[in-house]
Scaffold this active site. Structure first.
Site, PDB file in Angstrom:
ATOM      1  N   CYS A 471       0.836  -1.199   0.000  1.00 32.21           N
ATOM      2  CA  CYS A 471       0.000   0.000   0.000  1.00 32.21           C
ATOM      3  C   CYS A 471       0.865   1.240   0.000  1.00 32.21           C
ATOM      4  O   CYS A 471       2.053   1.197   0.341  1.00 32.21           O
ATOM      5  CB  CYS A 471      -0.946   0.009   1.196  1.00 32.21           C
ATOM      6  SG  CYS A 471      -0.103   0.200   2.792  1.00 32.21           S
ATOM      7  N   CYS A 472       0.271   2.374  -0.387  1.00 32.63           N
ATOM      8  CA  CYS A 472       0.914   3.672  -0.225  1.00 32.63           C
ATOM      9  C   CYS A 472       0.049   4.478   0.744  1.00 32.63           C
ATOM     10  O   CYS A 472      -0.589   3.903   1.618  1.00 32.63           O
ATOM     11  CB  CYS A 472       1.098   4.375  -1.565  1.00 32.63           C
ATOM     12  SG  CYS A 472      -0.438   4.711  -2.458  1.00 32.63           S
ATOM     13  N   PHE A 473      -0.037   5.789   0.586  1.00 33.98           N
ATOM     14  CA  PHE A 473      -0.804   6.599   1.529  1.00 33.98           C
ATOM     15  C   PHE A 473      -2.287   6.268   1.510  1.00 33.98           C
ATOM     16  O   PHE A 473      -2.951   6.271   2.536  1.00 33.98           O
ATOM     17  CB  PHE A 473      -0.631   8.088   1.196  1.00 33.98           C
ATOM     18  CG  PHE A 473       0.697   8.647   1.598  1.00 33.98           C
ATOM     19  CD1 PHE A 473       1.504   7.985   2.507  1.00 33.98           C
ATOM     20  CD2 PHE A 473       1.157   9.829   1.055  1.00 33.98           C
ATOM     21  CE1 PHE A 473       2.733   8.490   2.880  1.00 33.98           C
ATOM     22  CE2 PHE A 473       2.380  10.353   1.426  1.00 33.98           C
ATOM     23  CZ  PHE A 473       3.177   9.675   2.336  1.00 33.98           C
ATOM     24  N   THR A 474      -2.829   5.988   0.329  1.00 32.75           N
ATOM     25  CA  THR A 474      -4.283   5.843   0.205  1.00 32.75           C
ATOM     26  C   THR A 474      -4.707   4.611  -0.568  1.00 32.75           C
ATOM     27  O   THR A 474      -5.887   4.290  -0.589  1.00 32.75           O
ATOM     28  CB  THR A 474      -4.885   7.071  -0.505  1.00 32.75           C
ATOM     29  OG1 THR A 474      -4.286   7.211  -1.798  1.00 32.75           O
ATOM     30  CG2 THR A 474      -4.639   8.344   0.300  1.00 32.75           C
ATOM     31  N   ARG A 475      -3.794   3.916  -1.217  1.00 33.35           N
ATOM     32  CA  ARG A 475      -4.175   2.853  -2.144  1.00 33.35           C
ATOM     33  C   ARG A 475      -3.641   1.490  -1.723  1.00 33.35           C
ATOM     34  O   ARG A 475      -2.482   1.356  -1.346  1.00 33.35           O
ATOM     35  CB  ARG A 475      -3.651   3.168  -3.559  1.00 33.35           C
ATOM     36  CG  ARG A 475      -3.978   4.569  -4.026  1.00 33.35           C
ATOM     37  CD  ARG A 475      -3.402   4.823  -5.401  1.00 33.35           C
ATOM     38  NE  ARG A 475      -3.505   6.238  -5.745  1.00 33.35           N
ATOM     39  CZ  ARG A 475      -3.540   6.708  -6.973  1.00 33.35           C
ATOM     40  NH1 ARG A 475      -3.458   5.881  -7.988  1.00 33.35           N
ATOM     41  NH2 ARG A 475      -3.630   8.004  -7.205  1.00 33.35           N
TER      42      ARG A 475
END
Length: 529
Positions: A471-475
């Protein structure tokens, strides 16, 4: 081509690892800078030994992080692109980064260039004028005790990419029985030690040409003034659906394209590096130089993130059908609060950018205009997010020289602009934003929290179809074996704001800030370490 696209997205995701740490460190540093400003805390507090000792300690910790960013990016690049055995890739990348710069240093020494012969004083003795001597001396740096070219984050990325190529080809290599101990994952750092110094030698020979090219692009953007800020702000928003905005951001933040400044005889390249240096070394960077850097940072985002997008969320809510308003209210409120406070916008943006190109382009143009106007108003607000936290820490606490009030003025203008333009376009063009979906596109009932992880795995085609989860910040970023088995409709019932098929094997599910918890639960359910 599809494999290349997949690698690009993996690379963009990897860049978020060091950035998340630096963003947090920047906030602590901003608070520390404010506490050491007598205009804010008063002369009495500035004279208290213990608080100032603690604040000085915070500055040193943050300064150490910023000074070693190239190493962090080398490790992150290798982790992001490694097919397996990611810890081995990270270890090899750290080794590769060091020995690559040893190769660069050896090549410079062969040319008679050392730390002693490239000081401004030594260069002036050779006949250079003071300005030329200082500029040439700033091209070099001591990195982890090694004299080398000042390649900033780009040098780390190059070392990480070269290392991961070696890793992906060598981590499964089996050697003859007599030396089998050195095979497999142990073989990777061994090959890295052999190859990366030679890469450093080659890099030292071509770096002046590469550096001149990057500097030329930076000068071009610099000469474009506020128009360069507009182009950057608009392009970043347009790249949001692809996930490639991360690469654009890091290019501006850590290369000469984002600006160049000299501090204590060393060259700082990139908008974020310059701004952070102004915090760690108060008074060392002229305010005008910092303003040139911050035109690419948080100040251009604040009017959009804190005012524009929350107004767009209100418009989407007001345009929803009466029966859907309660559902849409919860969705929009969560997205608006996230955007306002932290500057994380994807949960809101993915509600409209795929269903209306007109809204998408309007949002991108208004974002670019915000960057341009904040530059015209001579703001000086740094960091990377653009929410209320950045406004308070780097704007209001930074004092009057940041001209922070103009971001609020433009934000108050953006409130009606976003609200009425979004309302008009949604109703006039019958845009199917949340709560306005057509009958055959009505959203399915959201599953319960207890069933969410099982439904996510099912929507991704089952455990056997999932090869990697991150994952990244939102995905939630997932690599699947067969994209045909991915059911977007099922994933949307798990509270997702959108689903993106970014390549033949890569899918992204947008959840917002809670994605870290979701990713951990999915990994636990799949038994992925």
């Amino acid at each position: 081509m599809k494999q290349f696209a997949s690698n690009v997205h993996a690379f963009g995701k990897a860049l978020m690892m060091p950035i998340s740490v630096i963003a947090a460190a920047g906030i602590f540093l901003g608070v520390a800078a404010a506490l050491q400003n007598p205009a804010i805390t008063g002369e009495a507090f500035a004279g208290l030994p213990l608080p100032q000792l603690i604040i000085g300690f915070i500055r040193k910790v943050a300064g150490a992080l910023f000074a070693n960013l190239p190493l962090f990016f080398a490790v992150a690049s290798a982790i992001g692109l490694a097919k397996a055995e990611k810890p081995t890739a990270a270890f090899a990348a750290a080794i590769g980064f060091i020995v690559m710069h040893v190769g660069v240093s050896a090549t410079l020494a062969a040319q008679g260039l050392t730390a002693a012969t490239t000081t401004p004083a030594a260069l002036q003795q050779q006949g250079m004028d003071q300005t030329a001597a200082m500029m040439q001396a700033a091209e070099y740096i001591q990195m982890l005790g090694i004299f080398t070219y000042n390649m900033s984050v780009l040098g780390g990325v190059i070392a990480g990419l070269l290392t991961v190529v070696i890793h992906n080809h060598c981590y499964t290599v089996q050697l003859p029985t007599a030396i089998a101990f050195f095979g497999g994952r142990r073989f990777v750092p061994i090959v890295t030690v052999l190859v990366l110094p030679l890469a450093g030698v080659l890099l030292a020979l071509i770096w002046p040409t590469i550096g001149n090219g990057i500097a030329w692009v930076g000068e071009l953007i610099g000469k474009s003034g506020q128009y360069g800020a507009f182009l950057y702000g608009s392009s970043e928003r347009l790249l949001i659906p692809t996930g490639l905005h991360h690469i654009l951001n890091e290019t501006v933040r850590f290369t000469p394209i984002g600006g160049v400044a000299t501090v204590d005889g060393q060259t700082l390249v990139g908008a974020l590096n310059i701004f952070n240096a102004s915090l760690t070394h108060p008074g060392s960077v002229p305010d005008d130089t910092v303003r040139e850097a911050t035109r690419f940072l948080a100040q251009g985002k604040i009017p959009v993130m804190m005012f524009g997008l929350p107004a767009a969320a209100l418009a989407i809510y007001r345009c929803a059908r009466p029966a859907e308003k309660q559902r849409v209210k919860a969705l929009m409120l969560a997205g608006a609060l996230t955007s306002f406070s932290t500057g994380i916008t994807e949960p809101l943006e993915f509600c409209f950018i795929f269903v209306s190109p007109v809204l998408y382009i309007l949002h991108a143009v208004l974002s670019g205009l915000s960057f341009m106007l904040m530059s015209l108003m001579h703001l000086m607000i740094g960091n990377i997010q653009g929410g209320a936290i950045d406004l308070v820490v780097f704007g209001i606490l930074g004092g009057s020289k940041t001209a922070w009030w103009w971001s609020i003025v433009l934000g108050l203008v953006y409130l009606p602009v976003y609200y009425y333009s979004f309302t008009f376009i949604i109703r006039r063009m019958r845009v199917e934003t949340p709560g306005r979906e057509s009958a055959d596109q009505e959203p399915a009932a959201t599953v319960s929290a207890d069933e969410r992880i099982k439904t996510i795995i099912s929507g991704l085609g089952g455990a056997e179809n999932i090869s990697d989860v991150d994952c990244c910040f939102t995905r939630l970023r997932v690599r699947v074996n067969d994209m045909q088995q991915v059911a977007d409709e099922t994933l949307m019932t798990t509270g997702a704001n959108g689903v993106r098929h970014v390549s033949e094997h890569d899918v992204q599910v947008i959840y917002g800030p809670q994605v870290e918890k979701i990713a951990a639960e999915v990994k636990a359910a799949l038994g992925i370490g």
